[in-house]
Scaffold this active site. Structure first.
Site: not given
Ligand code: ATP
Length: 596
Positions: A248, A250, A255, A276, A346, A421, A427
Site C-alpha cells: 500500500e 505510505k 494516523r 497514535r 487501511f 512493531r 515500511k
Molecule cells: P514514520 O515516522 O516512518 O511515519 P512512525 O514511527 O510514525 O513512522 P510507523 O509505525 O513506523 O510509524 O510507520 C507506520 C506509519 O505509517 C503509521 O503509523 C501510519 O501513520 C503511516 N501509514 C501511512 N500509510 C499507511 C498504510 N497504508 N498502512 C499503515 N500505515 C500507514
C-alpha cells in the site's frame, strides 16, 4: 483500603530507585487492595482519575493549591508561600503545615474510594465558578486527612506525583501479584494493548485471575494500541523477508483510529477519533465524522487510516505538517474548508461485536472494503499484490509521484499486532540520506540558552534522547542547534516553554557534561534526519556498561550512539515520549547502515 495506607505505599515507592523493588512493592499494594479499589489505585498511581486516553485533568495551578492549603489549615497565603519557597514543593508544604495544625481532627477512616470520588468530582468541575469550587473541595480533603496523605493528594492535583514508573512496571506488578514473578507479563501486556486501561486490566485479573484476560476484546470507545511497522531499505529485502505480500502507499498524514457505534433512534451516533498517542481528535475533524456516518455501513466498527490534507484547488496531497494545522482547537470549521482532508482507510479491527484482531490481513482488508460505501472523504487504501522486487519498486515510484512517503508492505497472513512493531508491516521510505534508511524520532530533554542572535529566541541548542525500554529511561543521542531556521527556533521555544522543570526528570540518563541550562519534562518529540549514526563517548543511547576491574564502579564496554549532522524535519505532536525511536531500533538501524 484506607487512603492513609495508600499514602504509605506512595512514600515507600518514592524512595525506591530499583525497578525490581518497585515491582515487588506494587505487587504487595495490589494484593492488599480490594476488588472495588484496585482499579482506582491504578489511576491514582498515574496521578489521574481516568485512563490515560481520557483527557480529564485537574486544571489546578500552584496559586489555587496555595489558596486551598491556606483555607484548609487556617494559614495566610503569605505563610503558605513562605514554606513553599523553602521546600520547593507544595506536597511537602501542605505536609509541614498539616503536622503543625493540631486543632483539625483527622478522619482515620477515609478510604481510597472516598478520596477518589472527591478528586473525580474536582476534575469534572467546569464552567463559571469552577476554580473556587475546586479550591473548596481540595480544602475539604486537606482538612480531614493526615499529613502524609495530604502530601500526595496535593501532588496528584498538581500533576506532580511522578513516582518514576510506567504502565509497563505496573503490569509487572500485576504479574507479581498473580504468580510471584514476571511470568504473566506477556499475557497482561497483550490484553493491555487491546484495552489500554490499567484499571480494567487490574480489576479483571483481580476478579478472575489471568484466565479472565482470554476473553478481552476490543471495545468501541477504548482505543487499541496501534500496530507499527518495521523498516527495511530495499524492495529486495522485503521480498526476502515476507515473500509475496500486499503493498500500500505510505500516506503522509495523521494516523487515526475511528470508533463508531450507530445508536438506534438517535441522531447522534457515537464517533471517536484517536491519534497514535491515544489523544481524542474527534473535534478536529467534523468532516471525517460526517463521512463516517454516511460511508460506514455497519452498526459498529473500529477502523484505522491516515488523514491526509489536500490543496482544494489542485487536488494535490500536502505534507504531514500542513495536515497537522487542522489539529488546532479554534476556528475548526473555517480550517476544514481551507484545508480539506481525506481518510485513507487501511485497517479494520472490529465489526458489530466481533474482534478481527486475530484474522489474517487479507480477510481484514476484504471486510474493510465491504463496509465502506464509496464516497469522496473516506477512501479505501488500495493494495497491490506483489511477488517481485520490480513490482514493489513500481508501486514505490508511483507513491512518490503522488507526493506520498513510500510504501508499506503487508504480510498476507499477518495478524494485527496491537502495540507492537512487528514484521507484519514493513515500511520502505524515500531515502532520507544515502546511508541511513529512516529518520529518527527524538525526545527534547532540555536546552541551553542562546548566544548572539539566538538570544532573541531564548534557545541555543537542544539536548535530545531516545527511549531505552529495558531501563525505562530516556538516554541522550544528540544536541541539535545548527541548521534550524528562525521560524523553527521560535516554534521550538513556544512548545518547550510549558515543559520546563527545575530538576532533571528521574527517568533521564544524562552525562554531567551534557547538562543543559533548562530541563524539560518528557513531552515534545521531533523527527530528525542525519547523515549517519555514529558511536559516541558522551551519549548514553545504546551504551553498554560493565563492572570495572576493581568491581566497584561501572566502566564503558561499548560506546553509545550519536547522530551525525542532525537536522530537524518536523514536530511529532502525534507521538508520546515513549514512542520516540527506541534503542533497539537504533541498534538495528546502525547494523543495517554498516551493511550498506
Ligand atoms: P514514520 O515516522 O516512518 O511515519 P512512525 O514511527 O510514525 O513512522 P510507523 O509505525 O513506523 O510509524 O510507520 C507506520 C506509519 O505509517 C503509521 O503509523 C501510519 O501513520 C503511516 N501509514 C501511512 N500509510 C499507511 C498504510 N497504508 N498502512 C499503515 N500505515 C500507514
Amino acid at each position: 483500603m484506607k487512603f492513609a495506607k495508600l499514602a504509605e505505599y506512595f512514600a515507600n515507592l518514592e524512595k525506591i530507585t530499583s525497578r525490581n523493588e518497585m515491582t515487588v512493592v506494587l505487587s504487595l499494594l495490589f494484593k492488599a487492595a480490594e476488588q472495588d479499589t484496585i482499579g482506582k489505585i491504578c489511576y491514582l498511581l498515574q496521578g489521574r482519575v481516568v485512563p490515560l486516553y481520557e483527557s480529564l485533568e485537574f486544571g489546578m495551578a500552584d496559586k489555587m493549591v496555595i489558596r486551598a492549603i491556606g483555607e484548609a489549615l487556617n494559614a495566610s497565603i503569605g505563610d503558605v508561600t513562605k514554606v513553599f519557597k523553602l521546600t520547593g514543593d507544595l506536597g511537602f508544604t501542605v505536609e509541614e503545615l498539616r503536622v503543625k495544625n493540631k486543632e483539625l481532627r483527622i478522619n482515620k477512616n477515609t478510604t481510597v474510594i472516598d478520596i477518589f470520588a472527591l478528586l473525580h468530582k474536582m476534575a469534572s468541575t467546569t464552567g463559571e465558578g469552577s476554580q473556587d469550587e475546586k479550591i473548596k473541595l481540595l480544602a475539604e480533603i486537606i482538612k480531614s486527612v493526615d499529613s502524609l496523605s495530604a502530601r500526595y493528594i496535593v501532588r496528584i492535583v498538581l500533576a506532580k506525583l511522578r513516582l518514576g514508573f510506567s504502565d509497563m512496571t505496573m503490569l509487572d506488578g500485576l504479574s507479581w501479584m498473580l504468580v510471584g514473578s514476571k511470568g504473566e507479563k506477556e499475557r497482561l501486556e497483550k490484553a493491555y494493548n487491546v484495552r489500554p486501561d490499567l484499571a480494567f486490566v487490574a480489576e479483571t485479573v483481580k476478579a478472575k485471575g489471568i484466565a479472565g484476560l482470554s476473553h478481552i476484546k476490543p471495545n468501541p470507545g477504548t482505543p487499541i494500541m496501534m500496530a507499527r511497522a518495521n523498516r527495511l531499505s530495499s524492495a529486495h529485502e522485503i521480498i526476502e523477508k515476507i515473500g509475496q505480500c500486499a503493498v500500500e502507499y505510505k500516506y503522509d498524514g495523521l494516523r487515526v483510529q475511528a470508533h463508531y457505534k450507530r445508536i438506534k433512534n438517535s441522531k447522534s451516533n457515537y464517533i471517536k477519533l484517536f491519534s497514535r498517542n491515544l489523544e481524542d481528535m474527534t473535534k478536529m475533524f467534523p468532516d471525517i465524522c460526517e463521512a463516517i456516518k454516511k460511508q460506514i455501513t455497519t452498526d459498529s466498527a473500529i477502523f484505522e487510516g491516515e488523514i491526509v490534507a489536500y490543496n482544494p484547488e489542485t487536488g494535490v496531497f500536502v505534507p504531514f505538517q500542513e495536515t497537522m494545522q487542522r489539529k488546532r482547537k479554534y476556528d475548526i470549521q473555517s480550517k476544514a474548508a481551507e484545508i480539506p482532508v481525506k481518510l485513507f482507510a487501511f485497517e479494520i479491527l472490529y465489526i458489530d461485536g466481533k474482534s478481527l484482531l486475530d484474522e489474517p490481513y487479507r480477510i481484514r482488508k476484504k471486510q474493510l472494503q465491504d463496509v465502506i460505501k464509496s464516497g469522496s472523504t473516506i477512501v479505501y487504501a488500495q493494495e497491490e499484490l506483489v511477488s517481485t522486487d520490480e513490482k514493489i519498486e513500481e508501486v514505490f515510484d508511483d507513491s512518490i509521484r503522488k507526493h506520498f512517503e513510500g510504501i508499506i508492505a503487508k504480510k498476507l497472513d499477518g495478524l494485527y499486532e496491537a502495540g507492537m512493531r512487528g514484521w507484519s508491516w514493513i515500511k520502505f521510505k524515500k531515502a532520507m540520506s544515502k546511508k541511513l534508511m529512516d529518520t529518527v524520532d527524538v525526545l527534547v530533554m532540555g536546552y541551553t540558552k542562546g548566544e548572539g542572535k539566538r538570544t532573541n529566541f531564548g534557545v541555543g541548542q537542544f539536548l535530545t534522547g531516545v527511549y531505552d525500554l529495558k531501563q525505562e529511561k530516556y538516554v541522550t543521542i544528540s544536541k541539535i542547534g545548527t541548521g534550524l531556521t528562525d521560524e523553527q527556533f521560535r516554534e521550538f521555544y513556544k512548545r518547550v516553554h510549558k515543559l520546563e522543570t527545575k530538576e532533571k526528570p528521574q527517568e533521564y540518563d544524562v552525562e554531567k557534561l551534557l547538562t543543559p541550562d533548562v530541563w524539560l519534562k518528557p513531552g515534545l518529540v521531533v523527527e530528525v534526519s542525519c547523515d549517519e549514526i555514529t558511536r559516541s563517548a558522551v551519549h548514553s543511547a545504546g551504551r553498554v556498561m560493565e563492572p570495572s576491574k576493581s568491581g566497584k564502579a561501572l566502566s564503558v564496554k561499548l560506546a553509545g550512539f550519536a547522530l551525525r549532522f542532525p537536522r530537524l524535519e518536523r514536530f511529532r505532536d502525534d507521538k508520546r515520549p515513549e514512542d520516540a525511536t527506541s534503542v533497539k531500533e537504533l541498534e538495528s538501524m546502525f547494523a543495517a547502515q554498516s551493511k550498506r
